[in-house]
Design an enzyme around this catalytic site. Structure first.
Site, mmCIF file in Angstrom:
data_model
loop_
_atom_site.group_PDB
_atom_site.id
_atom_site.type_symbol
_atom_site.label_atom_id
_atom_site.label_comp_id
_atom_site.label_asym_id
_atom_site.label_seq_id
_atom_site.Cartn_x
_atom_site.Cartn_y
_atom_site.Cartn_z
ATOM 1 C CB CYS A 256 1.314 -10.805 -2.688
ATOM 2 S SG CYS A 256 0.628 -9.744 -1.439
ATOM 3 C CG HIS B 275 1.674 -8.821 -6.345
ATOM 4 N ND1 HIS B 275 0.407 -8.564 -6.126
ATOM 5 C CD2 HIS B 275 2.295 -8.162 -5.147
ATOM 6 C CE1 HIS B 275 0.212 -8.264 -4.868
ATOM 7 N NE2 HIS B 275 1.274 -8.123 -4.294
ATOM 8 C CG ASN C 258 -0.874 -5.545 -2.409
ATOM 9 O OD1 ASN C 258 -1.443 -6.694 -3.056
ATOM 10 N ND2 ASN C 258 0.147 -5.741 -1.737
#
Ligand code: UT7
Length: 324
Positions: free
Chosen positions: A114, A251, A281
């Protein structure tokens, strides 16, 4: 001559297929209420059968190049941040290079889950500032849907597919404080936390594709701390007060984590770009997708101070400060 990496343009791409929480609730023991309350996620995009990470990346790349007004053959560096490459090798970036019809320059992938986009941005910025590249395409692209165990409600509701890209160009810097470009990047990792968020299989030495396994609460706890620390680091390194930040583009893993970072910066929700509700996500794609969204709708404007931050498996985490 010193150089800065200026963001010339950005773009994003999301697969057509939208999967809502209610659709998931028909297949596993979950509910829209639980998912929204714990994460802020309402829906996510899922790649079509046969649609690969390089397909998503290519669409985002084309959008970013068009927005930048730069032709593909001006690129001399392509970096794809991904945890879900088309194949174990070669790099997905090399496939994107070929799909763009390029045979010059160089292309490779960066794997920091990520945090991948922040890592890739830092790498591209360093190549540009050292003069080894001038025009770089930095892409975050993922098909996490392929890594999910769709029977594991603790993970499968959290992720989505997508891609985002930025085009960077090296320009001469006179060292003036109001110059556009990447002002600083900050990268960290702590591999002791390897088993708190990982895929239990390949590619590579185990020979199986594997699924995501996560100790959600532990990841959450570390994310809040790591992001808080790295945001402090950015402000200190740039001698800035939190008020100097126009937009936080974090993020997009969980709305509660994002709210925590914004609170620390005393940033009202109106100055935080939030896409987790519609994208979920998307790992390395989440920040460039959020950037592309907020640039396209006119929120992010040239000259503004943009703070990017991310945390993910490894653990890895990092941040970047950009004058847009
Ligand atoms: O991008 C990489 C970084 N990743 C992250 O940042 C993720 C960080 N972690 C999180 O976002 C949160 O920890 C989660 C959203 C994953 C989980 O939220 P939580 O508040 O930590 O919930 P929990 O894991 O403590 O689970 C609470 C309860 C459990 O039931 P019991 O044991 O209390 O009976 C879970 O089994 O919720 C249950 N649960 C669910 N219920 C309905 C877990 N997943 C679900 C679900 N639907 N999808």
């Amino acid at each position: 001559m010193t150089r800065r990496s200026v963001v010339m343009g950005c773009g994003g791409y999301l697969p057509d297929n939208i999967v809502t929480n209610d659709t998931l609730a028909q297949r596993i023991a979950t509910s829209d209420e639980w998912i929204v309350q714990r994460t802020g996620i309402k829906s996510r995009h899922v790649a079509a059968e046969g649609q690969t990470t390089s397909d998503l990346a290519l669409n985002a790349a084309k959008a970013a190049l068009a927005h930048a007004g730069i032709a593909a053959d001006e690129l001399d560096l392509i970096i794809v941040a991904t945890t879900t490459p088309d194949n174990t090798f070669p790099a997905t970036a090399a496939r994107v290079q070929a799909k763009l019809g390029l045979t010059h320059g160089f292309a490779f992938d960066v794997q920091a889950v990520c945090s991948g986009f922040i890592y890739a941005l830092a790498v591209a910025d360093n190549f540009i500032r050292l003069g080894q590249a001038t025009t770089a395409l930095v892409i975050g692209a993922e098909t996490f849907s392929r890594l999910l165990d769709w029977n594991d409600r603790t993970t499968c509701v959290l992720f989505g597919d997508g891609a985002g890209a930025v085009v960077l160009r090296g320009v001469a810097s006179e060292g003036k404080p109001d110059e556009r470009g990447i002002l600083s990047t900050h990268l960290h990792s702590d591999g002791r936390h390897y088993d708190k968020l990982y895929a239990d299989g390949g590619p590579g030495s185990t020979g199986t594709t594997g699924h995501i396994r996560m100790e959600g609460k532990e990841v959450f706890r570390h994310a809040v701390q790591c992001l808080s620390d790295v945001v402090d680091e950015v402000l200190l390194a740039n001698h800035l007060a939190p008020e100097a930040i126009d937009w936080l583009v974090p993020h997009q893993a969980n709305q509660r984590i994002i709210d925590g970072t914004a609170k620390k910066l005393h940033l009202p929700p109106e100055r935080v770009v939030m896409t987790v509700d519609r994208h979920a996500n998307t790992s390395a794609a989440s920040i460039p997708l959020a950037l592309a969204t907020a640039v396209a709708d006119g929120r992010i404007k040239q000259g503004q101070m943009i703070l990017l931050d991310a945390m993910g498996g490894g653990f890895t985490w990092g941040a970047a400060l950009v004058r847009w």
